[in-house]
Write a protein that holds these residues in place. Structure first.
Motif, PDB file in Angstrom:
ATOM      1  N   LEU A  45       0.850  -1.194   0.000  1.00 44.96           N
ATOM      2  CA  LEU A  45       0.000   0.000   0.000  1.00 44.96           C
ATOM      3  C   LEU A  45       0.881   1.237   0.000  1.00 44.96           C
ATOM      4  O   LEU A  45       1.834   1.328   0.773  1.00 44.96           O
ATOM      5  CB  LEU A  45      -0.908   0.023   1.231  1.00 44.96           C
ATOM      6  CG  LEU A  45      -1.948  -1.089   1.323  1.00 44.96           C
ATOM      7  CD1 LEU A  45      -2.726  -0.964   2.627  1.00 44.96           C
ATOM      8  CD2 LEU A  45      -2.895  -1.056   0.141  1.00 44.96           C
ATOM      9  N   GLN A  46       0.543   2.173  -0.859  1.00 43.26           N
ATOM     10  CA  GLN A  46       1.325   3.408  -0.930  1.00 43.26           C
ATOM     11  C   GLN A  46       0.798   4.426   0.068  1.00 43.26           C
ATOM     12  O   GLN A  46      -0.379   4.422   0.420  1.00 43.26           O
ATOM     13  CB  GLN A  46       1.263   3.984  -2.333  1.00 43.26           C
ATOM     14  CG  GLN A  46       1.895   3.079  -3.370  1.00 43.26           C
ATOM     15  CD  GLN A  46       1.795   3.652  -4.765  1.00 43.26           C
ATOM     16  OE1 GLN A  46       1.125   4.643  -4.998  1.00 43.26           O
ATOM     17  NE2 GLN A  46       2.475   3.014  -5.701  1.00 43.26           N
ATOM     18  N   ASN A  47       1.677   5.295   0.515  1.00 45.91           N
ATOM     19  CA  ASN A  47       1.347   6.411   1.407  1.00 45.91           C
ATOM     20  C   ASN A  47       0.724   5.960   2.729  1.00 45.91           C
ATOM     21  O   ASN A  47      -0.130   6.650   3.274  1.00 45.91           O
ATOM     22  CB  ASN A  47       0.399   7.396   0.704  1.00 45.91           C
ATOM     23  CG  ASN A  47       0.978   7.948  -0.571  1.00 45.91           C
ATOM     24  OD1 ASN A  47       2.171   8.219  -0.660  1.00 45.91           O
ATOM     25  ND2 ASN A  47       0.145   8.093  -1.590  1.00 45.91           N
ATOM     26  N   VAL A  81      -5.977  -6.208  -1.586  1.00 46.25           N
ATOM     27  CA  VAL A  81      -4.522  -6.294  -1.671  1.00 46.25           C
ATOM     28  C   VAL A  81      -4.115  -7.563  -2.424  1.00 46.25           C
ATOM     29  O   VAL A  81      -3.223  -7.543  -3.273  1.00 46.25           O
ATOM     30  CB  VAL A  81      -3.889  -6.260  -0.262  1.00 46.25           C
ATOM     31  CG1 VAL A  81      -2.426  -6.632  -0.290  1.00 46.25           C
ATOM     32  CG2 VAL A  81      -4.075  -4.876   0.365  1.00 46.25           C
ATOM     33  N   LEU A  82      -4.798  -8.654  -2.137  1.00 51.30           N
ATOM     34  CA  LEU A  82      -4.508  -9.918  -2.807  1.00 51.30           C
ATOM     35  C   LEU A  82      -4.799  -9.834  -4.301  1.00 51.30           C
ATOM     36  O   LEU A  82      -4.024 -10.313  -5.129  1.00 51.30           O
ATOM     37  CB  LEU A  82      -5.320 -11.041  -2.154  1.00 51.30           C
ATOM     38  CG  LEU A  82      -5.012 -12.461  -2.573  1.00 51.30           C
ATOM     39  CD1 LEU A  82      -3.544 -12.798  -2.341  1.00 51.30           C
ATOM     40  CD2 LEU A  82      -5.897 -13.429  -1.803  1.00 51.30           C
ATOM     41  N   LYS A  83      -5.900  -9.196  -4.667  1.00 51.04           N
ATOM     42  CA  LYS A  83      -6.240  -9.038  -6.083  1.00 51.04           C
ATOM     43  C   LYS A  83      -5.193  -8.191  -6.800  1.00 51.04           C
ATOM     44  O   LYS A  83      -4.758  -8.518  -7.900  1.00 51.04           O
ATOM     45  CB  LYS A  83      -7.618  -8.408  -6.262  1.00 51.04           C
ATOM     46  CG  LYS A  83      -8.007  -8.290  -7.736  1.00 51.04           C
ATOM     47  CD  LYS A  83      -9.286  -7.539  -7.937  1.00 51.04           C
ATOM     48  CE  LYS A  83      -9.675  -7.401  -9.380  1.00 51.04           C
ATOM     49  NZ  LYS A  83      -8.644  -7.084 -10.328  1.00 51.04           N
ATOM     50  N   THR A  84      -4.762  -7.102  -6.172  1.00 53.20           N
ATOM     51  CA  THR A  84      -3.730  -6.246  -6.763  1.00 53.20           C
ATOM     52  C   THR A  84      -2.429  -7.019  -6.940  1.00 53.20           C
ATOM     53  O   THR A  84      -1.780  -6.931  -7.985  1.00 53.20           O
ATOM     54  CB  THR A  84      -3.506  -5.000  -5.884  1.00 53.20           C
ATOM     55  OG1 THR A  84      -4.737  -4.275  -5.803  1.00 53.20           O
ATOM     56  CG2 THR A  84      -2.418  -4.104  -6.449  1.00 53.20           C
ATOM     57  N   ASP A  87      -2.856  -9.334  -9.883  1.00 57.61           N
ATOM     58  CA  ASP A  87      -2.784  -8.583 -11.148  1.00 57.61           C
ATOM     59  C   ASP A  87      -1.335  -8.212 -11.472  1.00 57.61           C
ATOM     60  O   ASP A  87      -0.919  -8.308 -12.618  1.00 57.61           O
ATOM     61  CB  ASP A  87      -3.639  -7.320 -11.074  1.00 57.61           C
ATOM     62  CG  ASP A  87      -5.133  -7.624 -11.012  1.00 57.61           C
ATOM     63  OD1 ASP A  87      -5.535  -8.782 -11.295  1.00 57.61           O
ATOM     64  OD2 ASP A  87      -5.906  -6.704 -10.670  1.00 57.61           O
ATOM     65  N   ASN A  88      -0.591  -7.801 -10.465  1.00 51.64           N
ATOM     66  CA  ASN A  88       0.809  -7.409 -10.679  1.00 51.64           C
ATOM     67  C   ASN A  88       1.686  -8.584 -11.119  1.00 51.64           C
ATOM     68  O   ASN A  88       2.593  -8.411 -11.910  1.00 51.64           O
ATOM     69  CB  ASN A  88       1.389  -6.755  -9.424  1.00 51.64           C
ATOM     70  CG  ASN A  88       0.801  -5.384  -9.176  1.00 51.64           C
ATOM     71  OD1 ASN A  88       0.249  -4.757 -10.074  1.00 51.64           O
ATOM     72  ND2 ASN A  88       0.878  -4.916  -7.942  1.00 51.64           N
ATOM     73  N   ILE A  89       1.405  -9.754 -10.597  1.00 49.96           N
ATOM     74  CA  ILE A  89       2.156 -10.947 -11.008  1.00 49.96           C
ATOM     75  C   ILE A  89       1.968 -11.193 -12.507  1.00 49.96           C
ATOM     76  O   ILE A  89       2.900 -11.548 -13.219  1.00 49.96           O
ATOM     77  CB  ILE A  89       1.749 -12.172 -10.184  1.00 49.96           C
ATOM     78  CG1 ILE A  89       2.318 -12.057  -8.776  1.00 49.96           C
ATOM     79  CG2 ILE A  89       2.183 -13.475 -10.846  1.00 49.96           C
ATOM     80  CD1 ILE A  89       1.817 -13.108  -7.794  1.00 49.96           C
ATOM     81  N   HIS A  90       0.761 -10.988 -12.987  1.00 43.64           N
ATOM     82  CA  HIS A  90       0.471 -11.227 -14.408  1.00 43.64           C
ATOM     83  C   HIS A  90       1.041 -10.151 -15.309  1.00 43.64           C
ATOM     84  O   HIS A  90       1.179 -10.376 -16.513  1.00 43.64           O
ATOM     85  CB  HIS A  90      -1.034 -11.378 -14.627  1.00 43.64           C
ATOM     86  CG  HIS A  90      -1.549 -12.687 -14.142  1.00 43.64           C
ATOM     87  ND1 HIS A  90      -1.274 -13.885 -14.758  1.00 43.64           N
ATOM     88  CD2 HIS A  90      -2.299 -13.007 -13.061  1.00 43.64           C
ATOM     89  CE1 HIS A  90      -1.842 -14.868 -14.091  1.00 43.64           C
ATOM     90  NE2 HIS A  90      -2.476 -14.371 -13.054  1.00 43.64           N
TER      91      HIS A  90
END
Length: 92
Positions: A45-47, A81-84, A87-90
């Motif tokens: 998570l940013q910020n 967070v898990l979905k993000t 998505d980032n892995i893909h």
């Protein structure tokens, strides 16, 4: 215990680690949520140190607007967070 079951138990334990024992054990107040996301999700998570960001996350999670985040409300954050992360892995 399977690997997935172990990870699920870990999420529960992290939640309990940050919830105050003086109140209902299955809720987080804003300060506790901030500590949790700052220490446990600093790369995800940013910020997280920005109070406005924490306020926004807390407001989104506290759907019943009682000033506390229940475990059920918290798992919405875990799911996002898990979905993000998925998505980032893909994207790699």
């Amino acid at each position: 215990m399977t690997k997935l079951e172990d990870h699920l138990e870990g999420i529960i334990n992290i939640f309990h680690q940050y919830s105050a024992r003086l109140r209902h054990h299955d809720t987080l107040i804003k300060r506790e949520l901030k500590q949790l996301i700052t220490k446990e999700l600093p790369n995800t998570l940013q910020n997280t140190k920005d109070q406005a960001t924490v306020d926004k996350i807390f407001q989104e999670l506290d759907t019943d607007e009682d000033g506390q985040v229940t475990f059920e409300e918290f798992i919405v954050l875990v799911s996002r967070v898990l979905k993000t992360a998925h998505d980032n892995i893909h994207k790699e």
